[in-house]
Design a protein around this motif. Structure first.
Motif, mmCIF file in Angstrom:
data_model
loop_
_atom_site.group_PDB
_atom_site.id
_atom_site.type_symbol
_atom_site.label_atom_id
_atom_site.label_comp_id
_atom_site.label_asym_id
_atom_site.label_seq_id
_atom_site.Cartn_x
_atom_site.Cartn_y
_atom_site.Cartn_z
ATOM 1 N N GLY A 80 22.763 63.252 65.476
ATOM 2 C CA GLY A 80 23.900 62.845 66.296
ATOM 3 C C GLY A 80 24.138 63.787 67.462
ATOM 4 N N ARG A 81 23.946 65.085 67.209
ATOM 5 C CA ARG A 81 24.105 66.051 68.296
ATOM 6 C C ARG A 81 23.012 65.866 69.355
ATOM 7 N N THR A 93 23.928 65.019 61.271
ATOM 8 C CA THR A 93 24.665 65.821 62.257
ATOM 9 C C THR A 93 23.735 66.295 63.367
ATOM 10 N N VAL A 101 25.924 61.139 69.614
ATOM 11 C CA VAL A 101 26.587 60.091 68.836
ATOM 12 C C VAL A 101 27.274 60.746 67.651
ATOM 13 N N ASP A 102 28.439 60.182 67.288
ATOM 14 C CA ASP A 102 29.159 60.669 66.112
ATOM 15 C C ASP A 102 28.298 60.445 64.868
ATOM 16 N N PRO A 103 28.049 61.449 64.039
ATOM 17 C CA PRO A 103 27.205 61.274 62.848
ATOM 18 C C PRO A 103 27.693 60.188 61.897
ATOM 19 N N SER A 104 28.990 59.864 61.907
ATOM 20 C CA SER A 104 29.494 58.819 61.012
ATOM 21 C C SER A 104 28.962 57.443 61.383
ATOM 22 N N ARG A 105 28.446 57.286 62.605
ATOM 23 C CA ARG A 105 27.898 56.001 63.027
ATOM 24 C C ARG A 105 26.408 55.885 62.735
#
Length: 323
Positions: free
Chosen positions: A93-94, A90, A98-102
């Motif tokens: 990604g922040r 997380t 980018v979305d953390p799921s990617r």
């Protein structure tokens, strides 16, 4: 017969060589480990990985190799997520938007959390983890009256190899990882150094053992070759391992028996040849009374027999004389 120089059995010598070699190798490894300076581990911080992914360029690190970015179709299998990994994904990604799921993270060693500082503004590009907690996992105590809040933050970091990958819309991956080393790593160099020093230390022992083992065997082969020419050759020196000494003793006993056998047979032949001269002499006197035509033939036969007896006696004298 030579005086025996007794040695340990061959099994004991070989076992001793193996034990000494193992001890020497271990002592060399201990000496290398304790005398060479400690090699600091390669540390990669989340902010360095995020900066590489965000810029797409090679990024220098403070305590490790440079981080490079590559495009790949496949990546290493992801590790199961836990609370810490989810927080790290997380935060990264922040930082890169980018979305953390990617995001997929492969890191056998980590993440660990490093306290950056207290009461300071965040550095651009910094990836902050969760707030610091006490060692027992409880939340920090409440602030007292007049106490200023402290924003102690921890930055994730990893030791050794890792891959941080971001999945693209087309299914490909952008991977940030340490730059491959063209040469051997420090730990590999130390292992090679230990192996080289162990070989140098054990080689003289192996050479001495091989010489000690091959020397008596070579002498044994030379003695066997001499025995075929001269049964009275010098006996083998009794030296070497217990097995070699036993074989040399048996060989010397065999050589002595052969020498006695040859001498006894030679002496017997000489005695027989010498004793044959007496009846031949009597035959010479007796053929004086026979007719002349038969007398010449008998005399020729007696002369041939005396020549053979003389040759036999000459052979016996030559064999009993030292070469």
């Amino acid at each position: 017969m030579s005086r025996a120089t007794r040695g340990a059995p061959l099994f004991v010598q070989a076992l001793g060589l193996v034990i000494v070699s193992l001890i020497a190798a271990q002592l060399i490894a201990i000496a290398v480990i304790f005398n060479l300076p400690t090699q600091p581990p390669e540390i990669y911080r989340a902010s360095e990985l995020a900066h590489a992914l965000k810029t797409g360029r090679e990024t220098a690190t403070r305590d490790g190799r440079p981080v490079i970015v590559r495009h790949r179709d496949r990546i290493r299998g992801g590790q199961p997520d836990n609370r810490r990994r989810v927080q790290v994904k997380t935060a990264i990604g922040r930082a890169i938007g980018v979305d953390p799921s990617r995001i997929e993270l492969w890191a056998p060693n980590g993440p660990k959390f490093f306290v950056r500082s207290l009461n300071r503004a965040p550095v651009p590009g910094e990836v902050r983890g969760p707030p610091a907690v006490s060692p027992d996992g409880r939340a920090p105590p409440p602030l007292l009256e007049g106490q200023r809040p402290e924003s102690a933050r921890e930055e994730p970091m990893w030791f050794g190899p890792l891959q941080l990958a971001v999945r693209q819309p087309d299914g490909h991956w952008v991977v940030a990882e340490p730059k491959p080393n063209l040469f051997l790593d420090s730990w590999q160099q130390r292992i090679l150094l230990i192996l080289a020093l162990s070989v140098l230390a054990v080689s003289p022992l192996a050479w001495l053992f091989a010489r000690r083992l091959a020397g008596p065997i070579t002498a044994f082969a030379q003695a066997a070759e001499r025995l075929g020419r001269d049964p009275r050759a010098t006996p083998l020196a009794l030296s070497g391992s217990a097995e070699v000494i036993a074989a040399s003793t048996a060989f010397n006993m065999m050589q002595e028996r052969l020498r006695r056998y040859v001498e006894d047979r030679t002496a017997m032949i000489g005695a027989i040849a010498h004793d044959l001269r007496t009846p031949l002499t009597r035959l010479k006197f007796r053929i004086e009374a026979v007719p002349d035509d038969i007398k010449a033939k008998l005399a020729g036969d007696i002369d041939q027999m005396e020549a053979m007896i003389a040759a036999t006696l000459a052979f016996v004298r030559d064999t009993s004389r030292p070469a």
